[in-house]
Design an enzyme around this catalytic site. Sequence first.
Site, PDB file in Angstrom:
ATOM      1  N   GLU A  40       0.878  -1.163   0.000  1.00 54.32           N
ATOM      2  CA  GLU A  40       0.000   0.000   0.000  1.00 54.32           C
ATOM      3  C   GLU A  40       0.920   1.219   0.000  1.00 54.32           C
ATOM      4  O   GLU A  40       1.796   1.320   0.859  1.00 54.32           O
ATOM      5  CB  GLU A  40      -0.876  -0.009   1.258  1.00 54.32           C
ATOM      6  CG  GLU A  40      -1.897   1.098   1.217  1.00 54.32           C
ATOM      7  CD  GLU A  40      -2.768   1.184   2.466  1.00 54.32           C
ATOM      8  OE1 GLU A  40      -2.688   0.277   3.319  1.00 54.32           O
ATOM      9  OE2 GLU A  40      -3.505   2.185   2.571  1.00 54.32           O
ATOM     10  N   ARG A 265       4.599 -12.378   9.998  1.00 53.27           N
ATOM     11  CA  ARG A 265       5.344 -11.156   9.660  1.00 53.27           C
ATOM     12  C   ARG A 265       6.765 -11.264  10.196  1.00 53.27           C
ATOM     13  O   ARG A 265       6.988 -11.883  11.235  1.00 53.27           O
ATOM     14  CB  ARG A 265       4.707  -9.950  10.352  1.00 53.27           C
ATOM     15  CG  ARG A 265       3.368  -9.587   9.866  1.00 53.27           C
ATOM     16  CD  ARG A 265       2.832  -8.445  10.714  1.00 53.27           C
ATOM     17  NE  ARG A 265       3.272  -7.162  10.196  1.00 53.27           N
ATOM     18  CZ  ARG A 265       2.693  -6.543   9.181  1.00 53.27           C
ATOM     19  NH1 ARG A 265       1.679  -7.092   8.556  1.00 53.27           N
ATOM     20  NH2 ARG A 265       3.124  -5.374   8.775  1.00 53.27           N
ATOM     21  N   LYS A 275       4.216   0.957   9.033  1.00 48.54           N
ATOM     22  CA  LYS A 275       4.357   2.227   8.313  1.00 48.54           C
ATOM     23  C   LYS A 275       3.700   3.360   9.090  1.00 48.54           C
ATOM     24  O   LYS A 275       4.160   4.491   9.041  1.00 48.54           O
ATOM     25  CB  LYS A 275       3.726   2.122   6.927  1.00 48.54           C
ATOM     26  CG  LYS A 275       4.596   1.358   5.942  1.00 48.54           C
ATOM     27  CD  LYS A 275       4.065   1.539   4.517  1.00 48.54           C
ATOM     28  CE  LYS A 275       3.648   0.226   3.897  1.00 48.54           C
ATOM     29  NZ  LYS A 275       2.235   0.035   3.719  1.00 48.54           N
TER      30      LYS A 275
HETATM   31  P1  ATP Z   1       2.701  -1.832   7.447  1.00 52.78           P
HETATM   32  O1  ATP Z   1       2.134  -1.804   8.803  1.00 52.78           O
HETATM   33  O2  ATP Z   1       4.169  -1.842   7.455  1.00 52.78           O
HETATM   34  O3  ATP Z   1       2.124  -0.784   6.577  1.00 52.78           O
HETATM   35  P2  ATP Z   1       1.239  -3.628   5.837  1.00 52.78           P
HETATM   36  O4  ATP Z   1       1.100  -5.102   5.813  1.00 52.78           O
HETATM   37  O5  ATP Z   1      -0.001  -2.842   6.043  1.00 52.78           O
HETATM   38  O6  ATP Z   1       2.338  -3.264   6.863  1.00 52.78           O
HETATM   39  P3  ATP Z   1       1.557  -3.329   3.042  1.00 52.78           P
HETATM   40  O7  ATP Z   1       2.049  -2.182   2.273  1.00 52.78           O
HETATM   41  O8  ATP Z   1       0.116  -3.660   2.940  1.00 52.78           O
HETATM   42  O9  ATP Z   1       1.946  -3.107   4.542  1.00 52.78           O
HETATM   43  O10 ATP Z   1       2.449  -4.623   2.736  1.00 52.78           O
HETATM   44  C1  ATP Z   1       2.817  -5.067   1.456  1.00 52.78           C
HETATM   45  C2  ATP Z   1       3.131  -6.534   1.554  1.00 52.78           C
HETATM   46  O11 ATP Z   1       4.208  -6.721   2.450  1.00 52.78           O
HETATM   47  C3  ATP Z   1       1.962  -7.303   2.106  1.00 52.78           C
HETATM   48  O12 ATP Z   1       1.844  -8.513   1.391  1.00 52.78           O
HETATM   49  C4  ATP Z   1       2.333  -7.545   3.536  1.00 52.78           C
HETATM   50  O13 ATP Z   1       1.763  -8.722   4.015  1.00 52.78           O
HETATM   51  C5  ATP Z   1       3.848  -7.622   3.471  1.00 52.78           C
HETATM   52  N1  ATP Z   1       4.470  -7.208   4.719  1.00 52.78           N
HETATM   53  C6  ATP Z   1       4.346  -6.026   5.354  1.00 52.78           C
HETATM   54  N2  ATP Z   1       5.043  -6.026   6.503  1.00 52.78           N
HETATM   55  C7  ATP Z   1       5.641  -7.235   6.588  1.00 52.78           C
HETATM   56  C8  ATP Z   1       6.489  -7.858   7.549  1.00 52.78           C
HETATM   57  N3  ATP Z   1       6.880  -7.215   8.640  1.00 52.78           N
HETATM   58  N4  ATP Z   1       6.918  -9.103   7.302  1.00 52.78           N
HETATM   59  C9  ATP Z   1       6.557  -9.754   6.195  1.00 52.78           C
HETATM   60  N5  ATP Z   1       5.746  -9.248   5.259  1.00 52.78           N
HETATM   61  C10 ATP Z   1       5.282  -7.999   5.446  1.00 52.78           C
HETATM   62 MG    MG Z   2      -1.540  -2.523   4.815  1.00 47.97          MG
END
Ligand code: ATP
Ligand code: MG
Length: 560
Positions: A40, A265, A275
């Site tokens: 995202e 994760r 993020k």
């Molecule tokens: P964040 O809280 O960092 O925004 P998120 O999962 O909402 O995490 P996204 O931008 O939606 O962030 O993530 C893109 C991809 O990366 C998704 O498939 C998510 O599952 C994966 N991802 C994000 N953070 C991690 C992590 N700490 N370990 C493994 N995969 C991750």
């Molecule tokens: Mg997300």
Amino acid sequence: MNNTNKDDNLENTEDFIREIISKDLLEGKYNQIITRFPPEPNGYMHIGHAKSAFVNFSLASENNGKCNLRFDDTNPSKEEEEFIHAFEKDLKWLGFDYGHKAYYSSDYFNQLYSYAIKLIKLGLAYVCDLSQDEIREYRGTLTSKGKNSPFRDRAVEENLDLFDQMKKGRFENGSRVLRAKIDMSSGNLNLRDPVIYRIMKIKHHRTDYKWCIYPTYDFAHGQSDSLEKITHSICTVEFEDHRPLYNWFIDKLDIYPSKQIEFARLNLSGTVMSKRKLSELVVSNKVNGWDDPRMPTISGMRRRGYPSEAILDFCKRTSITKRKNVVDLSLLEHCVRENLNKSAYRVMAVLNPIKVVIKNYPDDLVEEIDALNNPEDLSAHSRKVPFSKEIYIERDDFAEIPPPKFYRLTIGKEVRLRYAYIIKCVDVIKNERGEVIEIHCEYDPNSRGGKSADGRKVKGTIHWVSALQSSTAEIRIYDKLISEEVIDENDIDNIQLNPNSIKVLKNCPIEISLSKASEEVHYQFERLGYFILDSKDTKLEHLVFNRTVSLRDSWNKQKT
Ligand code: ATP
Ligand code: MG
């Protein structure tokens, strides 16, 4: 669609995703594997994303498949173009090949809209006038059932008309939503008539003002996977409970069934990985931008000097499991050290200088001493380092009253100057507070290169920089970003920044060759760690070095 259940027994084995895919291929379920990395664009890429990208891109390439980069840009209130460019840049830097173009969920807004219409026509979606708070209240809890919305039984025609008016912008933000009609008493809260479209009269970075209704993440994500014919949709375990919902959409819309597989994760000690939290640190200026070298972002790590190969190596070494885990930062640092040990140029610099005057060295003599550029790579040759009567050494390489087993400089004892001579401390000069401000030594002229002619043993070797034939730099030393461990990302509101996460040392003497340092080169400052020029704050007359990592490897220690 329910085929994931059979695979459950694989979930406790390391790399269970690989096994599922091999099995699917063996059974001839797919001609080609297609995965995707779906960020995202509401922040910068961090090491957790790198792990996810690594998993998705490697699974695709190992199986001659492909991996799409898809920006999940369904929420225009938080998303920005800047983040998209940053993700693309970081992915390229890490070497992930996403083909010639990125995909966007927003490319599917028309299609998603028609899916919504289809659900309404099937009697499986309705426009609901409850407020956000009321929807929450009606939803119930894990222990109590939900309550049907009074708008749940609206006729199909009325729903089509109201949804059309929502699309035309006739209603205010938040006044109505479109909900899937599933089951308000389901044990899975995600199935209690989730919201699938909401009114948001804001500009979208790609579709501008074309839409004032936007699909929710849950309505967009699975269908975007399906539209791209993603065979294996790999996500993190928070989405396990969403899987029945995604499967419900696939079933009712009768579309391509991507198979969702969840893994835990990646969490890293000493930092945070959300993020939202990272964005707070940036906005409140607690850190110096998304690429602050303390951040767990890829841009921060690049600026700090982590090589992309080391980050990939780390992603490879952290296993894929279902269990929640926190990986120790020392493993990442170990990967960085291992990589830099092979490639970094050895040089000398002094972080906390004290002057040494070599009393018996000729006043005006400057000798050019040969020093190896990289003992691990002899093709890196050697360089000349100027040596003279006055040099700087580290303050803590001298002790007036040495603790036991102190093999460095102390009064009456000898020490070797790296590549140069053996010196012996004969006297010290103190200020009025009694602190040593200058050390007086004598050198052994027959010990050039560090070996005594008579074979006497000198245990310690210390680094040094000539006082006159040198340059200076600002040197930034980093430590972990936060003091406490944050295992539960929901607790992140209370975490504290480590007050020692950055230490700035000014006017550090550095060997003269570093005045021509290159941003592309990694240096090992002997005995101090690996360093790189800061790509942002370095000016022609003001060099700034970031310490990438120290030399001490606590990962190896942990293993033994
Ligand atoms: P964040 O809280 O960092 O925004 P998120 O999962 O909402 O995490 P996204 O931008 O939606 O962030 O993530 C893109 C991809 O990366 C998704 O498939 C998510 O599952 C994966 N991802 C994000 N953070 C991690 C992590 N700490 N370990 C493994 N995969 C991750
Ligand atoms: Mg997300």
